[in-house]
Write a protein that holds these residues in place. Structure first.
Motif, short mmCIF file in Angstrom:
data_model
loop_
_atom_site.label_atom_id
_atom_site.label_comp_id
_atom_site.label_asym_id
_atom_site.label_seq_id
_atom_site.Cartn_x
_atom_site.Cartn_y
_atom_site.Cartn_z
N THR A 13 0.15 -1.23 -0.22
CA THR A 13 -0.10 -0.09 -0.27
C THR A 13 0.70 1.26 0.45
N ALA A 14 1.71 1.07 0.51
CA ALA A 14 2.68 2.38 1.08
C ALA A 14 3.44 3.15 -0.37
N HIS A 20 1.29 7.21 -6.88
CA HIS A 20 0.42 7.68 -7.75
C HIS A 20 -0.14 9.37 -6.73
N ARG A 21 0.77 9.54 -5.95
CA ARG A 21 0.40 10.83 -5.73
C ARG A 21 2.12 11.17 -5.05
#
Length: 350
Positions: A13-14, A20-21
């Motif tokens: 997830t990290a 993505h940002r």
């Protein structure tokens, strides 16, 4: 029962977030206000201007509220020149009108495009909110120092924390009137707020929004010092309808306004109506604003006191231009506007 932490999933997830940002630290609202503070005079002036707008919306002041100015501000120097001209005009017609300057710093986009001075002050496409926040607040402070009441459109729920203390009237646009987040935002705003009808021209979403915003809400937010908080609002009693047309439908004629007023009355809402002479009412043709404003004021002079205001898009030069290196000074780069000569002649004739 506590679930065991899946470290493998956490790592994935990290990594996904990083891909993505990107994040850039911004000043908190408190820090920006400390760096660029409003004087006691400006704070008192904004409070009085909000009260004057409330009196017009409630009908205890017989003047007409006019919110006017550039579609969006891309050039602070031109905006200040426009503000100086507008202040002179506003003082000359103050017996009939309360003029509020559009100081729109966020530009809602149907798809993509320049999002406004706040987000991309140099219009490079890279974005620079640190610079945009400073320049936007400095511009509003300079305009307020002229004595002008200021209006903006609340687009990002966080923007008003940085700039709202300088704003006397706010709009919620047709694209966001249906947004629960924006209804909660308005519920906690200290200034009168106009909800525009939906993009289809219907007013149901605006009446629902007015009802929602008049009530208390609990919602997620950020404090002045940048901490996540639960915000409890008390409800905004000073909301009203802005008719702007939609998708080939205009709604500034007498029948449309009467239907809107009846719907508002049946819902137990304020029947104060502002007519946006631009946008779909003008079919994106700036000069049509002239005839629309005259027609609406004829209705008001004939006795329709539910009409409390007008909105106009106006700048130093008429029309619009595409953004680029060789820009015409004082001409909009978003929606087309009336030029100053047309604007002044119109206001003095109404």
């Amino acid at each position: 029962m506590n679930m065991p932490l899946n470290t493998e999933l956490t790592d994935q997830t990290a990594e996904s977030v990083a891909l993505h940002r990107q994040e850039v630290i911004l000043p908190t609202p408190a820090e920006l206000k400390q760096e660029l503070p409003a004087s006691d005079f400006v704070i008192r002036q904004v409070r009085e201007q909000r009260q004057a707008i409330r009196r017009i919306l409630k009908g205890t002041d017989d003047r007409t509220l006019i919110v006017m100015g550039p579609c969006s501000i891309h050039d602070e120097v031109a905006a200040l020149e426009y503000g100086e001209k507008l202040k002179t005009l506003a003082d000359a017609v103050t017996d009939r009108f309360l003029i509020v300057m559009r100081a729109y710093l966020e530009k809602p986009r149907t798809t993509v495009g320049w999002k406004g001075l706040l987000y991309d002050p140099e219009r490079t496409g890279a974005g620079d909110l640190n610079e945009g926040l400073c320049r936007s607040r400095r511009l509003l402070l300079n305009l307020a120092a002229m004595g002008l009441p200021l209006a903006t459109e609340a687009l990002s729920p966080f923007t008003m924390d940085y700039l709202g203390d300088l704003v006397s009237w706010t709009a919620i646009g047709a694209r966001t009137t249906e947004s629960q987040v924006h209804r909660e935002l308005v519920s906690g705003l200290p200034m009168p707020t106009g909800f525009k009808n939906g993009t289809d021209g219907g007013i149901a979403v605006a009446t629902n929004a007015m009802k929602s915003a008049s009530h208390s809400h609990h919602h997620l937010g950020v404090s002045e010092t940048g901490l996540p908080v639960m915000i409890t609002t008390r409800g905004n009693p000073d909301t009203h309808l802005v008719l702007r047309g939609g998708r080939g439908v205009t709604n500034y004629d007498a029948d449309s306004i009467d239907r809107a007023v009846n719907t508002l009355a049946e819902a137990g809402l304020s029947t104060a109506v502002m007519v946006d002479c631009s946008h779909d009412n003008a079919c994106k043709q700036a000069e049509r604003q002239l005839d629309i404003a005259r027609e609406v004021m004829v209705q008001r002079h004939a006795g329709n006191r539910h009409i409390r205001g007008l909105m106009l898009e106006s700048f130093l030069e008429p029309g619009r231009q595409d953004d680029g290196e060789d820009l015409r000074y004082g001409c909009s780069i978003t929606d087309p506007c009336l030029g100053w000569t047309q604007t002044e002649a119109l206001i003095r004739s109404l």
